[in-house]
Motif scaffolding. Sequence first.
Motif, PDB file in Angstrom:
ATOM      1  N   ALA A  49       0.844  -1.193   0.000  1.00  0.00           N
ATOM      2  CA  ALA A  49       0.000   0.000   0.000  1.00  0.00           C
ATOM      3  C   ALA A  49       0.877   1.240   0.000  1.00  0.00           C
ATOM      4  CB  ALA A  49      -0.915   0.013   1.219  1.00  0.00           C
ATOM      5  N   ALA A  50       0.305   2.355  -0.429  1.00  0.00           N
ATOM      6  CA  ALA A  50       1.017   3.624  -0.400  1.00  0.00           C
ATOM      7  C   ALA A  50       0.030   4.754  -0.186  1.00  0.00           C
ATOM      8  CB  ALA A  50       1.812   3.843  -1.691  1.00  0.00           C
ATOM      9  N   ILE A  51       0.574   5.886   0.263  1.00  0.00           N
ATOM     10  CA  ILE A  51      -0.271   7.042   0.547  1.00  0.00           C
ATOM     11  C   ILE A  51       0.463   8.296   0.108  1.00  0.00           C
ATOM     12  CG2 ILE A  51       0.606   7.252   2.927  1.00  0.00           C
ATOM     13  CD1 ILE A  51      -2.331   7.968   3.725  1.00  0.00           C
ATOM     14  N   SER A  52      -0.284   9.230  -0.437  1.00  0.00           N
ATOM     15  CA  SER A  52       0.301  10.471  -0.927  1.00  0.00           C
ATOM     16  C   SER A  52       0.765  11.351   0.232  1.00  0.00           C
ATOM     17  CB  SER A  52      -0.717  11.231  -1.771  1.00  0.00           C
ATOM     18  OG  SER A  52      -1.850  11.580  -0.978  1.00  0.00           O
ATOM     19  N   ARG A  53       1.485  12.412  -0.097  1.00  0.00           N
ATOM     20  CA  ARG A  53       2.070  13.285   0.920  1.00  0.00           C
ATOM     21  C   ARG A  53       1.020  13.874   1.854  1.00  0.00           C
ATOM     22  NH1 ARG A  53       5.585  17.056  -2.906  1.00  0.00           N
ATOM     23  NH2 ARG A  53       3.763  16.678  -4.199  1.00  0.00           N
ATOM     24  N   THR A  58      -4.765   7.100  -1.632  1.00  0.00           N
ATOM     25  CA  THR A  58      -4.165   5.846  -1.200  1.00  0.00           C
ATOM     26  C   THR A  58      -4.178   4.836  -2.349  1.00  0.00           C
ATOM     27  OG1 THR A  58      -6.294   5.077  -0.342  1.00  0.00           O
ATOM     28  CG2 THR A  58      -4.790   6.146   1.218  1.00  0.00           C
ATOM     29  N   TYR A  59      -3.252   3.911  -2.279  1.00  0.00           N
ATOM     30  CA  TYR A  59      -3.074   2.902  -3.311  1.00  0.00           C
ATOM     31  C   TYR A  59      -2.889   1.556  -2.617  1.00  0.00           C
ATOM     32  CZ  TYR A  59      -1.603   7.241  -5.610  1.00  0.00           C
ATOM     33  OH  TYR A  59      -1.523   8.522  -6.071  1.00  0.00           O
ATOM     34  N   TYR A  60      -3.447   0.502  -3.218  1.00  0.00           N
ATOM     35  CA  TYR A  60      -3.337  -0.823  -2.622  1.00  0.00           C
ATOM     36  C   TYR A  60      -3.034  -1.863  -3.686  1.00  0.00           C
ATOM     37  CZ  TYR A  60      -5.540   1.295   1.448  1.00  0.00           C
ATOM     38  OH  TYR A  60      -5.816   2.094   2.527  1.00  0.00           O
ATOM     39  N   ALA A  61      -2.263  -2.862  -3.282  1.00  0.00           N
ATOM     40  CA  ALA A  61      -2.125  -4.050  -4.110  1.00  0.00           C
ATOM     41  C   ALA A  61      -3.436  -4.814  -4.049  1.00  0.00           C
ATOM     42  CB  ALA A  61      -0.975  -4.906  -3.590  1.00  0.00           C
ATOM     43  N   PHE A  68      -6.732  -4.188   4.338  1.00  0.00           N
ATOM     44  CA  PHE A  68      -5.700  -3.311   4.903  1.00  0.00           C
ATOM     45  C   PHE A  68      -6.066  -1.854   4.629  1.00  0.00           C
ATOM     46  CE2 PHE A  68      -1.867  -6.445   4.466  1.00  0.00           C
ATOM     47  CZ  PHE A  68      -2.585  -7.399   5.184  1.00  0.00           C
ATOM     48  N   THR A  69      -5.690  -0.980   5.554  1.00  0.00           N
ATOM     49  CA  THR A  69      -5.900   0.453   5.382  1.00  0.00           C
ATOM     50  C   THR A  69      -4.629   1.199   5.755  1.00  0.00           C
ATOM     51  OG1 THR A  69      -8.246   0.241   5.939  1.00  0.00           O
ATOM     52  CG2 THR A  69      -7.292   2.451   6.007  1.00  0.00           C
ATOM     53  N   ILE A  70      -4.134   2.004   4.838  1.00  0.00           N
ATOM     54  CA  ILE A  70      -2.969   2.839   5.111  1.00  0.00           C
ATOM     55  C   ILE A  70      -3.452   4.236   5.470  1.00  0.00           C
ATOM     56  CG2 ILE A  70      -2.655   3.485   2.678  1.00  0.00           C
ATOM     57  CD1 ILE A  70       0.387   3.455   3.211  1.00  0.00           C
ATOM     58  N   SER A  71      -2.774   4.843   6.431  1.00  0.00           N
ATOM     59  CA  SER A  71      -3.099   6.207   6.833  1.00  0.00           C
ATOM     60  C   SER A  71      -1.829   6.867   7.354  1.00  0.00           C
ATOM     61  CB  SER A  71      -4.194   6.217   7.904  1.00  0.00           C
ATOM     62  OG  SER A  71      -3.757   5.543   9.071  1.00  0.00           O
ATOM     63  N   THR A 104       4.714   1.686  -7.345  1.00  0.00           N
ATOM     64  CA  THR A 104       4.611   0.353  -6.757  1.00  0.00           C
ATOM     65  C   THR A 104       5.916  -0.422  -6.895  1.00  0.00           C
ATOM     66  OG1 THR A 104       3.757  -0.571  -8.813  1.00  0.00           O
ATOM     67  CG2 THR A 104       2.137   0.251  -7.222  1.00  0.00           C
ATOM     68  N   THR A 105       6.899   0.155  -7.563  1.00  0.00           N
ATOM     69  CA  THR A 105       8.181  -0.505  -7.799  1.00  0.00           C
ATOM     70  C   THR A 105       9.109  -0.273  -6.622  1.00  0.00           C
ATOM     71  OG1 THR A 105       7.910  -0.138 -10.171  1.00  0.00           O
ATOM     72  CG2 THR A 105      10.110  -0.737  -9.392  1.00  0.00           C
ATOM     73  N   SER A 106       9.490  -1.327  -5.945  1.00  0.00           N
ATOM     74  CA  SER A 106      10.251  -1.173  -4.707  1.00  0.00           C
ATOM     75  C   SER A 106      11.612  -0.521  -4.946  1.00  0.00           C
ATOM     76  CB  SER A 106      10.426  -2.517  -4.010  1.00  0.00           C
ATOM     77  OG  SER A 106      11.171  -3.412  -4.809  1.00  0.00           O
TER      78      SER A 106
END
Length: 122
Positions: A49-53, A58-61, A68-71, A104-106
């Motif tokens: 998952a990722a989250i903007s500034r 938010t973005y999820y696989a 899952f929830t990113i915050s 999404t690229t590590s």
Amino acid sequence: QVQLVESGGGLVQAGGSLRLSCAASGRTFSVYSMGWFRQAPGKEREFVAAISRSGSTTYYAESPKGRFTISRDNAKNTVYLQMNSLKPEDTAVYLCAARPGVTTTSDRWDYWGQGTQVTVSS
């Protein structure tokens, strides 16, 4: 430079929940997008998952989507990953990462924490 420290991992039964935290120090936290990745033994690191500034996007696989929830809390320099309905296949080391934008690229993430182990028993 930014330093990242994850916490909150542990052992949980299938169907349980955990909340991971990633505390950042160094440069201003709010200039970075934040991401969570995971790596299981013998497998490649994968995007979770990722989250903007600002936290507005938010973005999820596909695998953790809906569970899952990113915050983030920019006042506390911390990003979170709430994980519900955990499955044994979620077992991995979970790492947080920082970079100016989301991908999404590590390999494109600039800063990484050491990781925290999550183990889900069946």
